[in-house]
Design a protein around this motif. Structure first.
Motif, PDB file in Angstrom:
ATOM      1  N   ILE A 400       0.861  -1.189   0.000  1.00 55.52           N
ATOM      2  CA  ILE A 400       0.000   0.000   0.000  1.00 55.52           C
ATOM      3  C   ILE A 400       0.892   1.232   0.000  1.00 55.52           C
ATOM      4  CG2 ILE A 400      -1.819   1.253   1.198  1.00 55.52           C
ATOM      5  CD1 ILE A 400      -2.601  -1.369   2.563  1.00 55.52           C
ATOM      6  N   LYS A 401       0.667   2.108  -0.970  1.00 56.05           N
ATOM      7  CA  LYS A 401       1.447   3.353  -1.044  1.00 56.05           C
ATOM      8  C   LYS A 401       0.491   4.514  -1.192  1.00 56.05           C
ATOM      9  CE  LYS A 401       5.480   5.528  -3.167  1.00 56.05           C
ATOM     10  NZ  LYS A 401       4.969   6.887  -2.948  1.00 56.05           N
ATOM     11  N   GLU A 402       0.546   5.427  -0.222  1.00 54.78           N
ATOM     12  CA  GLU A 402      -0.272   6.636  -0.246  1.00 54.78           C
ATOM     13  C   GLU A 402       0.647   7.816   0.061  1.00 54.78           C
ATOM     14  OE1 GLU A 402      -1.784   9.873   1.782  1.00 54.78           O
ATOM     15  OE2 GLU A 402      -1.556   8.158   3.135  1.00 54.78           O
ATOM     16  N   GLN A 403       0.933   8.606  -0.948  1.00 57.42           N
ATOM     17  CA  GLN A 403       1.921   9.685  -0.851  1.00 57.42           C
ATOM     18  C   GLN A 403       3.245   9.108  -0.332  1.00 57.42           C
ATOM     19  OE1 GLN A 403      -0.234  12.761   1.410  1.00 57.42           O
ATOM     20  NE2 GLN A 403      -0.732  13.761  -0.522  1.00 57.42           N
ATOM     21  N   ASN A 404       3.723   9.564   0.836  1.00 57.61           N
ATOM     22  CA  ASN A 404       4.997   9.058   1.361  1.00 57.61           C
ATOM     23  C   ASN A 404       4.818   7.909   2.350  1.00 57.61           C
ATOM     24  OD1 ASN A 404       6.531  10.966  -0.081  1.00 57.61           O
ATOM     25  ND2 ASN A 404       6.174  12.527   1.499  1.00 57.61           N
ATOM     26  N   ASN A 405       3.603   7.451   2.513  1.00 63.26           N
ATOM     27  CA  ASN A 405       3.320   6.359   3.436  1.00 63.26           C
ATOM     28  C   ASN A 405       3.336   5.027   2.679  1.00 63.26           C
ATOM     29  OD1 ASN A 405       2.708   8.075   5.788  1.00 63.26           O
ATOM     30  ND2 ASN A 405       0.933   8.701   4.573  1.00 63.26           N
ATOM     31  N   VAL A 406       4.110   4.074   3.186  1.00 62.39           N
ATOM     32  CA  VAL A 406       4.255   2.778   2.522  1.00 62.39           C
ATOM     33  C   VAL A 406       4.095   1.666   3.557  1.00 62.39           C
ATOM     34  CG1 VAL A 406       5.781   1.236   1.237  1.00 62.39           C
ATOM     35  CG2 VAL A 406       5.778   3.690   0.729  1.00 62.39           C
ATOM     36  N   ILE A 407       3.250   0.683   3.222  1.00 63.30           N
ATOM     37  CA  ILE A 407       3.071  -0.518   4.044  1.00 63.30           C
ATOM     38  C   ILE A 407       3.306  -1.715   3.141  1.00 63.30           C
ATOM     39  CG2 ILE A 407       1.458  -1.876   5.430  1.00 63.30           C
ATOM     40  CD1 ILE A 407       0.005   0.825   6.001  1.00 63.30           C
ATOM     41  N   ASN A 408       4.249  -2.566   3.509  1.00 62.11           N
ATOM     42  CA  ASN A 408       4.623  -3.707   2.664  1.00 62.11           C
ATOM     43  C   ASN A 408       4.694  -4.963   3.536  1.00 62.11           C
ATOM     44  OD1 ASN A 408       5.396  -5.250   0.526  1.00 62.11           O
ATOM     45  ND2 ASN A 408       7.505  -4.539   0.487  1.00 62.11           N
ATOM     46  N   ILE A 409       3.841  -5.959   3.239  1.00 61.39           N
ATOM     47  CA  ILE A 409       3.783  -7.208   3.998  1.00 61.39           C
ATOM     48  C   ILE A 409       4.054  -8.364   3.043  1.00 61.39           C
ATOM     49  CG2 ILE A 409       2.335  -8.703   5.439  1.00 61.39           C
ATOM     50  CD1 ILE A 409       0.730  -6.227   6.205  1.00 61.39           C
ATOM     51  N   ASN A 410       4.921  -9.307   3.463  1.00 62.36           N
ATOM     52  CA  ASN A 410       5.272 -10.440   2.617  1.00 62.36           C
ATOM     53  C   ASN A 410       5.103 -11.756   3.373  1.00 62.36           C
ATOM     54  OD1 ASN A 410       6.598  -9.233   0.028  1.00 62.36           O
ATOM     55  ND2 ASN A 410       7.461  -8.071   1.727  1.00 62.36           N
ATOM     56  N   ASP A 411       4.406 -12.687   2.721  1.00 62.04           N
ATOM     57  CA  ASP A 411       4.255 -14.067   3.217  1.00 62.04           C
ATOM     58  C   ASP A 411       3.744 -14.125   4.659  1.00 62.04           C
ATOM     59  OD1 ASP A 411       4.949 -15.490   0.917  1.00 62.04           O
ATOM     60  OD2 ASP A 411       7.072 -15.133   1.280  1.00 62.04           O
ATOM     61  N   LEU A 412       2.546 -13.626   4.835  1.00 66.46           N
ATOM     62  CA  LEU A 412       1.844 -13.730   6.117  1.00 66.46           C
ATOM     63  C   LEU A 412       0.922 -14.941   6.032  1.00 66.46           C
ATOM     64  CD1 LEU A 412       1.023 -12.569   8.892  1.00 66.46           C
ATOM     65  CD2 LEU A 412      -0.636 -11.136   7.693  1.00 66.46           C
ATOM     66  N   LYS A 413       1.200 -15.996   6.821  1.00 65.75           N
ATOM     67  CA  LYS A 413       0.504 -17.273   6.680  1.00 65.75           C
ATOM     68  C   LYS A 413      -0.338 -17.596   7.910  1.00 65.75           C
ATOM     69  CE  LYS A 413       3.847 -19.475   3.566  1.00 65.75           C
ATOM     70  NZ  LYS A 413       4.740 -20.645   3.369  1.00 65.75           N
ATOM     71  N   PHE A 414      -1.539 -18.151   7.614  1.00 62.84           N
ATOM     72  CA  PHE A 414      -2.424 -18.645   8.654  1.00 62.84           C
ATOM     73  C   PHE A 414      -2.879 -20.054   8.286  1.00 62.84           C
ATOM     74  CE2 PHE A 414      -2.744 -14.100   9.109  1.00 62.84           C
ATOM     75  CZ  PHE A 414      -2.824 -13.904  10.477  1.00 62.84           C
ATOM     76  N   LYS A 415      -3.064 -20.891   9.289  1.00 58.58           N
ATOM     77  CA  LYS A 415      -3.589 -22.233   9.086  1.00 58.58           C
ATOM     78  C   LYS A 415      -4.705 -22.458  10.097  1.00 58.58           C
ATOM     79  CE  LYS A 415      -2.307 -27.124   8.802  1.00 58.58           C
ATOM     80  NZ  LYS A 415      -1.206 -28.106   8.914  1.00 58.58           N
ATOM     81  N   ASP A 416      -5.912 -22.729   9.582  1.00 56.44           N
ATOM     82  CA  ASP A 416      -7.088 -22.877  10.452  1.00 56.44           C
ATOM     83  C   ASP A 416      -7.240 -21.671  11.373  1.00 56.44           C
ATOM     84  OD1 ASP A 416      -7.771 -25.400   9.436  1.00 56.44           O
ATOM     85  OD2 ASP A 416      -6.325 -26.366  10.773  1.00 56.44           O
ATOM     86  N   ASN A 417      -7.043 -20.471  10.801  1.00 57.27           N
ATOM     87  CA  ASN A 417      -7.125 -19.209  11.551  1.00 57.27           C
ATOM     88  C   ASN A 417      -6.057 -19.095  12.638  1.00 57.27           C
ATOM     89  OD1 ASN A 417      -9.190 -18.125  10.069  1.00 57.27           O
ATOM     90  ND2 ASN A 417     -10.790 -18.763  11.477  1.00 57.27           N
ATOM     91  N   ASN A 418      -5.066 -19.955  12.611  1.00 67.01           N
ATOM     92  CA  ASN A 418      -3.939 -19.862  13.532  1.00 67.01           C
ATOM     93  C   ASN A 418      -2.755 -19.246  12.792  1.00 67.01           C
ATOM     94  OD1 ASN A 418      -5.284 -21.149  15.694  1.00 67.01           O
ATOM     95  ND2 ASN A 418      -4.832 -23.143  14.801  1.00 67.01           N
ATOM     96  N   PHE A 419      -2.178 -18.237  13.388  1.00 69.35           N
ATOM     97  CA  PHE A 419      -1.022 -17.589  12.785  1.00 69.35           C
ATOM     98  C   PHE A 419       0.125 -18.587  12.677  1.00 69.35           C
ATOM     99  CE2 PHE A 419       2.959 -15.204  13.222  1.00 69.35           C
ATOM    100  CZ  PHE A 419       2.827 -14.304  12.184  1.00 69.35           C
ATOM    101  N   GLU A 420       0.704 -18.686  11.468  1.00 70.49           N
ATOM    102  CA  GLU A 420       1.777 -19.650  11.221  1.00 70.49           C
ATOM    103  C   GLU A 420       3.139 -18.973  11.142  1.00 70.49           C
ATOM    104  OE1 GLU A 420       1.978 -23.260   9.852  1.00 70.49           O
ATOM    105  OE2 GLU A 420       0.432 -23.401  11.388  1.00 70.49           O
ATOM    106  N   SER A 421       3.278 -18.005  10.249  1.00 74.22           N
ATOM    107  CA  SER A 421       4.595 -17.407  10.049  1.00 74.22           C
ATOM    108  C   SER A 421       4.466 -16.089   9.304  1.00 74.22           C
ATOM    109  CB  SER A 421       5.503 -18.362   9.253  1.00 74.22           C
ATOM    110  OG  SER A 421       4.971 -18.594   7.960  1.00 74.22           O
TER     111      SER A 421
END
Length: 724
Positions: A400-421
């Motif tokens: 997400i990039k809005e003007q000078n604001n940047v949010i970058n997420i890579n490989d966010l994994k969940f299994k059965d709604n449980n956070f994995e990695s």
């Protein structure tokens, strides 16, 4: 001379043959010799009465075959006249010589049949869906057809070909959806039915250049392609939505205009059970409006949208029994005013769902964890890659990039709604600049982190995702943290260990400045699952902002200790040397108790306290407040009660102001020293109060008291001795 005669004779022979062949292939030879024989043969074959007049004996050069042709014959099938233009009967040449006529093929060209005539012939069709369709669904039709019957050696029909055209066709398909102004050409034999040049209209949908192929060899195989020009408006969209309701789409189509290419494939087995299907749809949506069945709800304070609009958008759909592929490229809007760019590709095959999207987003949204609020009307560029394989969800990329604001997420994994990695997160906004990396351990590091909303989020205890599979070490290093009440925490470092999604070890320290520090320590008992938590802060306020009980508290030093045993905990909170200023709850309580002087003091310089001590127990759904004791030079308070997980609060307590009258009583010889020791300095008279109600609507009641319970006096005495 003889040679010339022979040549002339040969040429004459050739000419005669050519003339004979030409005559046979064009005019033919009129004869009635075979009339009765042909009529009898056809009657034996098809139970058809055929009355022939004069026939022409001809030669078909294309098939190198002899045939007998007649115009306007009278054919009667089961006492029903069949209007016929022409009939050709192809015969075996040698059977003519033997006067044992053998028919190879019969070609019948019918006159135009109206729907009324077709309906009459439906009486001879066995009960079937086709017969029902012919009798009850078709309202209008004109049929021009040609039939070829191929006979075997025994005169039985071995195969057939039916070809022709249908004009001015009109039928009720389903739920009052009408197919009208329809024209087509068709071809059919024992194994295949082909429909070409299909044109028609279905309630705002024009069908052009359509074709349909049905193969009947082994079950039914249907394939079709056609062009559809769609212009669905308010007056005809309701019927289409009723038809599509079984498909469980996201919403109702309110308007749709566009041009599309369509390809359909359907396979049925011999029992007419559906074995496979595929629908391919490709074209441009000029404009559309879709009303969503459910508004899009979220946890990011995004506006809940009820409609979505598309404009000049290319849409490609490939829908099969085990796959669903959707491509959208064009412009979208949620208000039909501001249209933004959208590029979406969605692939669903077996248990795997993939979504790749790039789009512009204009409305506001909040990321409370980092206190980031995207302003409305500022365009944000969003890039998304998401994959779901059975019960495993992987946010492969969110940028997400809005003007000078940047949010970058890579490989966010969940299994059965449980956070994995999580592989990596990079955050760069006005108040945040940090990264999260997870390899062998979690490392959170950066220059700035806005933790203004962190106490509120921790207090919400969101259970939608579970982190019980997290087992790793963690290091946090921030040069500057923005905490509630505009305070700053510098050089914050934390080293910890997480097991089954919970901290089992923490050692951290931060600097508020001015020789004020924050220390957090968590240790696990080696012989049990118990954990010991200790928090010390030279500035209590930033840690207590989400608790209305502490509103107006300034100064002091905080010490919190807790023994945690699974969902249960026994805790003690101690704050020394603080003031309460402009706290609405305290001021209301003092006003109700008619303690005007203290109320004025609380609104001005504040009420000073030497000590606040809270002993509490927590067990899943309830927080039990065993004792809240506040001791100060102006007043002392003793409270007990509870609060459940719904926010219902119930407290009762005693408040004693240090009034002049009380001080005078304490100076009375013997009696005063017994009732109120001089070193306590607290009043004998006060009020008891009760506070009860749901969050935001707590009711308070006050009762004056003349005497204090020994328990209250003893508490004050004990605390005073300890403080000394």
């Amino acid at each position: 001379m003889i040679r010339k005669i022979l040549n002339y004779l040969f040429l004459l022979f050739i000419f005669s043959i050519i003339l004979f062949v030409s005559t046979l292939s064009t005019i033919g030879i009129k004869t009635d010799k075979f009339n009765k024989l042909i009529s009898n043969k056809i009657a034996d074959t098809k139970n058809i009465d055929l009355n022939l007049q004069t026939v022409n004996f001809k030669l078909d050069l294309n098939e190198i075959s002899l045939f007998i042709e007649t115009q306007n014959p009278k054919i009667n099938y089961r006492n029903k006249d069949i209007p016929t233009k022409n009939i050709k009967v192809y015969v075996d040449f040698f059977s003519i010589l033997k006067t044992d006529l053998k028919i190879n093929k019969i070609n019948i060209i019918l006159d135009e049949l109206s729907y009324a005539q077709l309906k009459e012939f439906s009486k001879f069709i066995k009960p079937s869906n086709f017969k029902n369709f012919l009798n009850y669904k078709i309202k209008k039709a004109k049929l021009i057809s040609e039939i070829e019957l191929f006979l075997d050696k025994n005169g039985e029909v071995e195969n057939y070909i039916i070809r022709g055209e249908v004009a001015d066709f009109r039928a009720d398909l389903f739920k009052d959806i009408i197919l009208s102004d329809t024209n087509l050409n068709f071809f059919a034999d024992k194994e295949d039915i082909l429909i070409k040049n299909l044109f028609g209209k279905i309630d705002g949908i024009e069908i052009n250049n359509g074709d349909i192929k049905l193969n009947l060899e082994n079950g039914v195989k249907l394939s079709s392609n056609f062009i559809s020009n769609i212009n669905l408006k308010k007056n005809n969209i309701k019927k289409i939505n009723e038809l599509l309701s079984n498909l469980k789409l996201a919403g109702n189509i309110k308007e749709l205009e566009g041009n599309f290419n369509n390809n359909i494939l359907v396979n049925l087995d011999k029992t007419y059970k559906l074995t496979n299907y595929n629908y391919n749809f490709s074209g441009k949506v000029k404009n559309s409006r879709i009303e969503l069945y459910k508004t899009i709800k979220n946890n990011f304070n995004i506006k809940e949208f009820e409609e979505i609009f598309l404009l000049d958008t290319q849409v490609d759909l490939d829908l099969g029994k085990k796959n669903f592929n959707l491509g959208v490229n064009g412009k979208y809007s949620f208000d039909n005013l501001d249209f933004l760019q959208l590029d979406l590709e969605s692939i669903f095959k077996s248990d795997i769902l993939e979504i790749n999207a790039n789009f512009d987003y204009k409305d506001s949204f909040d990321l409370d964890l980092i206190n980031y609020k995207k302003p409305k009307d500022k365009i944000a560029k969003v890039s998304l890659e998401f994959e779901k394989n059975k019960n495993i969800s992987n946010l492969k990329k969110l940028y997400i990039k809005e003007q000078n604001n940047v949010i970058n997420i890579n490989d966010l994994k969940f299994k059965d709604n449980n956070f994995e990695s999580l592989k990596k997160v990079d955050i760069s906004t006005k108040n945040n600049n940090f990264s999260i990396q997870w390899d062998k351990k979690i490392i959170i590091k950066g220059g700035r982190f806005d933790a203004t909303n962190l106490p509120k989020l921790l207090n919400q205890q969101d259970k939608s995702y579970n982190f019980k599979k997290i087992n790793t070490n963690i290091e946090i290093d921030f040069r500057n943290i923005k905490v509630p009440l505009s305070e700053k925490l510098d050089n914050f470092r934390l080293i910890g260990e997480i097991k089954k999604g919970e901290f089992v070890k923490i050692s951290s320290k931060g600097d508020f400045g001015g020789n004020n520090f924050l220390d957090i320590s968590l240790k696990k008992d080696n012989g049990s699952e118990k954990k010991f938590l200790e928090i010390y802060s030279d500035l209590p306020r930033p840690l207590l902002t989400e608790y209305s009980f502490f509103k107006g508290l300034t100064g002091g030093k905080l010490l919190f200790t807790s023994l945690i045993d699974g969902p249960k905990s026994n805790s003690k909170l101690k704050i020394e040397n603080f003031k309460v200023v402009n706290a609405p709850g305290v001021i209301k309580l003092l006003s109700l108790a008619d303690l005007g002087g203290l109320a004025d003091l609380a609104e001005g310089e504040g009420l000073s306290f030497d000590l606040l001590e809270i002993n509490m127990e927590k067990d899943r759904d309830i927080l039990k407040l065993n004792e809240i004791l506040a001791l100060g030079p102006s007043m002392s308070v003793l409270i007990e009660g509870y609060q459940d997980n719904t926010g219902l609060t119930s407290l009762k307590g005693t408040l004693v102001p240090a009034k002049t009258l009380n001080k005078m009583i304490s100076k009375i010889p013997v009696i005063g020293k017994i009732v109120i020791p001089k070193e306590v300095g607290e009043g004998l008279f006060g009020v008891s109060f009760k506070m009860k109600g749901p969050k935001g609507n707590v009711k308070t009641t006050i009762n004056p008291i003349r005497t204090l319970t020994p328990r209250f006096i003893q508490k004050i005495v004990d605390k005073n001795k300890i403080s000394k």
